[in-house]
Scaffold this active site. Structure first.
Site, PDB file in Angstrom:
ATOM      1  N   ASP A  13      51.088  -9.082  25.999  1.00  0.00           N
ATOM      2  CA  ASP A  13      52.257  -9.514  25.224  1.00  0.00           C
ATOM      3  C   ASP A  13      53.020  -8.343  24.607  1.00  0.00           C
ATOM      4  O   ASP A  13      53.605  -8.485  23.535  1.00  0.00           O
ATOM      5  CB  ASP A  13      51.856 -10.500  24.104  1.00  0.00           C
ATOM      6  CG  ASP A  13      51.032 -11.646  24.643  1.00  0.00           C
ATOM      7  OD1 ASP A  13      51.400 -12.177  25.699  1.00  0.00           O
ATOM      8  OD2 ASP A  13      50.014 -11.995  24.012  1.00  0.00           O
ATOM      9  N   LYS A  16      56.319  -6.359  28.288  1.00  0.00           N
ATOM     10  CA  LYS A  16      56.439  -5.660  29.583  1.00  0.00           C
ATOM     11  C   LYS A  16      57.597  -6.211  30.393  1.00  0.00           C
ATOM     12  O   LYS A  16      58.296  -5.462  31.067  1.00  0.00           O
ATOM     13  CB  LYS A  16      55.147  -5.835  30.407  1.00  0.00           C
ATOM     14  CG  LYS A  16      53.948  -5.150  29.831  1.00  0.00           C
ATOM     15  CD  LYS A  16      52.716  -5.393  30.687  1.00  0.00           C
ATOM     16  CE  LYS A  16      52.207  -6.809  30.653  1.00  0.00           C
ATOM     17  NZ  LYS A  16      51.692  -7.297  29.398  1.00  0.00           N
ATOM     18  N   LYS A  18      60.494  -7.207  29.666  1.00  0.00           N
ATOM     19  CA  LYS A  18      61.806  -6.629  29.385  1.00  0.00           C
ATOM     20  C   LYS A  18      61.934  -5.233  30.013  1.00  0.00           C
ATOM     21  O   LYS A  18      62.985  -4.875  30.557  1.00  0.00           O
ATOM     22  CB  LYS A  18      61.999  -6.553  27.869  1.00  0.00           C
ATOM     23  CG  LYS A  18      63.423  -6.350  27.523  1.00  0.00           C
ATOM     24  CD  LYS A  18      63.681  -6.232  26.062  1.00  0.00           C
ATOM     25  CE  LYS A  18      64.992  -5.496  25.940  1.00  0.00           C
ATOM     26  NZ  LYS A  18      65.296  -5.138  24.582  1.00  0.00           N
ATOM     27  N   GLY A  40      52.387 -15.030  30.919  1.00  0.00           N
ATOM     28  CA  GLY A  40      53.593 -15.823  30.701  1.00  0.00           C
ATOM     29  C   GLY A  40      54.605 -14.991  29.955  1.00  0.00           C
ATOM     30  O   GLY A  40      54.250 -14.256  29.048  1.00  0.00           O
ATOM     31  N   HIS A  41      55.836 -15.046  30.376  1.00  0.00           N
ATOM     32  CA  HIS A  41      56.876 -14.382  29.611  1.00  0.00           C
ATOM     33  C   HIS A  41      58.223 -15.030  29.876  1.00  0.00           C
ATOM     34  O   HIS A  41      58.416 -15.716  30.871  1.00  0.00           O
ATOM     35  CB  HIS A  41      56.906 -12.879  29.903  1.00  0.00           C
ATOM     36  CG  HIS A  41      57.010 -12.551  31.344  1.00  0.00           C
ATOM     37  ND1 HIS A  41      55.932 -12.177  32.106  1.00  0.00           N
ATOM     38  CD2 HIS A  41      58.072 -12.556  32.167  1.00  0.00           C
ATOM     39  CE1 HIS A  41      56.340 -11.955  33.343  1.00  0.00           C
ATOM     40  NE2 HIS A  41      57.619 -12.179  33.405  1.00  0.00           N
ATOM     41  N   GLN A 223      48.893  -8.965  31.439  1.00  0.00           N
ATOM     42  CA  GLN A 223      47.966  -8.732  30.309  1.00  0.00           C
ATOM     43  C   GLN A 223      48.035  -7.265  29.839  1.00  0.00           C
ATOM     44  O   GLN A 223      49.087  -6.666  29.928  1.00  0.00           O
ATOM     45  CB  GLN A 223      46.525  -9.148  30.665  1.00  0.00           C
ATOM     46  CG  GLN A 223      46.329 -10.657  30.791  1.00  0.00           C
ATOM     47  CD  GLN A 223      46.629 -11.182  32.175  1.00  0.00           C
ATOM     48  OE1 GLN A 223      46.260 -10.592  33.169  1.00  0.00           O
ATOM     49  NE2 GLN A 223      47.287 -12.311  32.250  1.00  0.00           N
TER      50      GLN A 223
HETATM   51  P1  IMP Z   1      41.741 -15.714  30.492  1.00  0.00           P
HETATM   52  O1  IMP Z   1      42.510 -14.618  31.136  1.00  0.00           O
HETATM   53  O2  IMP Z   1      42.477 -17.027  30.463  1.00  0.00           O
HETATM   54  O3  IMP Z   1      40.353 -15.856  31.040  1.00  0.00           O
HETATM   55  O4  IMP Z   1      41.546 -15.320  28.945  1.00  0.00           O
HETATM   56  C1  IMP Z   1      40.748 -14.228  28.525  1.00  0.00           C
HETATM   57  C2  IMP Z   1      41.370 -13.537  27.314  1.00  0.00           C
HETATM   58  O5  IMP Z   1      42.591 -12.915  27.712  1.00  0.00           O
HETATM   59  C3  IMP Z   1      41.745 -14.465  26.154  1.00  0.00           C
HETATM   60  O6  IMP Z   1      41.567 -13.777  24.939  1.00  0.00           O
HETATM   61  C4  IMP Z   1      43.220 -14.736  26.377  1.00  0.00           C
HETATM   62  O7  IMP Z   1      43.888 -15.086  25.179  1.00  0.00           O
HETATM   63  C5  IMP Z   1      43.665 -13.374  26.883  1.00  0.00           C
HETATM   64  N1  IMP Z   1      44.860 -13.434  27.728  1.00  0.00           N
HETATM   65  C6  IMP Z   1      44.947 -13.830  29.020  1.00  0.00           C
HETATM   66  N2  IMP Z   1      46.210 -13.711  29.467  1.00  0.00           N
HETATM   67  C7  IMP Z   1      46.926 -13.202  28.464  1.00  0.00           C
HETATM   68  C8  IMP Z   1      48.309 -12.817  28.342  1.00  0.00           C
HETATM   69  O8  IMP Z   1      49.109 -12.898  29.272  1.00  0.00           O
HETATM   70  N3  IMP Z   1      48.673 -12.318  27.125  1.00  0.00           N
HETATM   71  C9  IMP Z   1      47.791 -12.156  26.085  1.00  0.00           C
HETATM   72  N4  IMP Z   1      46.508 -12.506  26.164  1.00  0.00           N
HETATM   73  C10 IMP Z   1      46.074 -13.021  27.335  1.00  0.00           C
END
Ligand code: IMP
Length: 446
Positions: A13, A16, A18, A40-41, A223
């Site tokens: 988050d 990226k 932008k 997601g963005h 991520q």
């Molecule tokens: P998972 O990727 O759904 O298995 O989640 C594992 C960890 O990564 C959790 O703490 C989620 O909140 C975090 N996470 C997964 N995708 C994102 C993202 O796009 N942004 C921020 N945190 C993420």
């Protein structure tokens, strides 16, 4: 020509999208190299809002080929929904290419992810429940389903006949859930396969040719570094490799393809989900950092969860610079700091058990649970007339904000080449050319 990796430096988050949007205007190809619909963005462009989970946002640039690479995991329902929403908004998606080697997230992955999280109780990871961990686990244990099989009805049926009975044992015996019906899943998913088939390619071979033709390739990470399976805050991580090295494995290219690694970091820190967070802030400063009530509000695009917020953590950032081999940094959301009455940066950690001070992150299990941040006070700039959000060039930044940027460059020993001061495209200040400008010089402080 230059091939660039864009990587998140913190817990995801970082904004990226932008930076990718900005740099993708010169890119012929964009390859998303890991992750799935957990990402997601939102991109604001031409007065419209576009939401992305799997498709690179560069699809908004006509002429840029956008790939969802071999290292990703794809939920067919989610990608089809995203494709249809983009088409409805008038976006041409004919430049979308999905890797035949990418793995597919199936309904049993979603069910197992949710059930595993519930079973973890107070030790839950706080996953997005999008089936990411179970899909990557199947890939590693060699019982995954790849895109090339998914779009081939015979191969799909053959695989489901083996996989679903196995998963049903887990669903039923371990979690007390209803078993899945092979026929029903097959009938539903074969339709998705038909719709996705025209978009499935050997993307790694295409990237190889593109590089030979000296095209510009941008590798887009999802991520962030601290969520990396190998280098993040394990076990509170995702199941893939967001770090820059993941760009090679997840796209099917060699390291010599990469000319530059650009890190993206927020001017403070956020984290969604569970796990240690040494600089976490609560109270009135947290409300400002969460940007409550603004277009910038710190709420997860995928899950709608409020993000945890904290001060900029230079210890974790130095670590991220190291494990990614970052050349320069894009600093985002500087404007959020405009209204703060207090401002701090964490420059070191103190181990509360031994009193020892650490400037770099040691590889000790559970270490972050036992640290106290050593904070350096920075002069806030809320009393200055100028606002960061109004600045379109460096000379218009409040003096305090510019001092903050220069201070971070000194403690991190890396050039900050881009500063973002708001969600709009024009709220971006280029300090130096991020692709051809200065890069981190080893052993030489800036
Ligand atoms: P998972 O990727 O759904 O298995 O989640 C594992 C960890 O990564 C959790 O703490 C989620 O909140 C975090 N996470 C997964 N995708 C994102 C993202 O796009 N942004 C921020 N945190 C993420």
């Amino acid at each position: 020509m230059a091939n660039v990796v864009i990587v998140g430096s913190q817990w995801g988050d970082e904004g990226k999208a932008k930076i990718v949007d900005l740099l993708s205007r010169n890119a012929d190809y964009i390859v998303r190299y890991q992750g799935g619909s957990n990402a997601g963005h939102t991109v604001n462009a031409g007065g419209k809002k576009y939401k992305f989970h799997l498709i690179p946002s560069g699809i908004l640039n006509p002429g840029t080929i956008c790939m969802v690479g071999p290292g990703t995991v794809i939920d067919p329902k989610v990608i089809l929904r995203e494709m249809n929403e983009l088409k409805d908004q008038g976006v041409d998606i004919s430049n979308l290419q999905i890797s035949a080697a990418a793995h597919v997230t199936m309904p049993y992955h979603l069910l197992i992810d949710q059930a595993q999280e519930e079973a973890r109780g107070s030790k839950k990871i706080g996953t997005t429940c999008r089936g990411i961990g179970p899909t990557y686990a199947d890939k590693s244990s060699r019982s995954g389903l790849r895109m090339c099989e998914f779009v081939d009805p015979d191969a799909l049926l053959e695989k489901l006949k083996v996989l679903i009975p196995e998963k049903n044992i887990i669903l039923d015996r371990l979690y007390g859930l209803e078993p899945l019906d092979i026929d029903k899943v097959f009938r539903e998913y074969i339709e998705y396969g038909k719709q996705l088939a025209p978009f499935v390619f050997d993307t790694a071979a295409i990237v190889w040719e593109a590089n030979k033709a000296r095209q510009n390739i941008l590798f887009e990470g999802a991520q962030g570094t601290l969520l990396d399976l190998d280098h993040g805050t394990y076990p509170y991580v995702t199941s893939s490799n967001p770090v820059s090295g993941g760009a090679c494995v997840g796209s099917g290219v060699g390291p010599n393809f990469i000319d530059r690694v650009i890190g993206v970091a927020k001017a403070y820190t956020t984290r969604v989900g569970e796990g240690p967070f040494p600089t976490e802030v609560k109270g009135s400063s947290a409300k400002i950092l969460r940007a409550e009530g603004t277009a910038w509000e710190e709420i997860g695009t995928t899950t709608g969860r409020a993000r945890r917020v904290g001060w900029f953590d230079a210890v974790l950032m130095r670590y991220a610079i190291r494990v990614n081999g970052m050349d320069c940094l894009a600093l985002t959301k500087l404007d959020v700091l405009d209204d703060l009455e207090e401002l701090y940066v964490c420059t070191a950690y103190k181990d509360i058990r031994t009193g020892e001070v650490y400037k770099d992150l040691p590889a000790k299990s559970n270490f972050l649970k036992y640290v106290e941040p050593i904070l350096e006070r920075i002069e806030p700039w809320r009393d200055q007339v100028e606002n960061s959000a109004d600045a379109t060039e460096i000379s218009q930044l409040p003096e305090g904000a510019l001092n903050y940027v220069r201070y971070l460059e000194r403690v991190l020993e890396i050039p900050i080449t881009i500063v973002s001061v708001g969600p709009a495209r024009e709220q971006t200040i280029i300090l130096e050319d991020p692709i051809h400008g200065p890069r981190r010089v080893l052993e030489t402080a800036i």
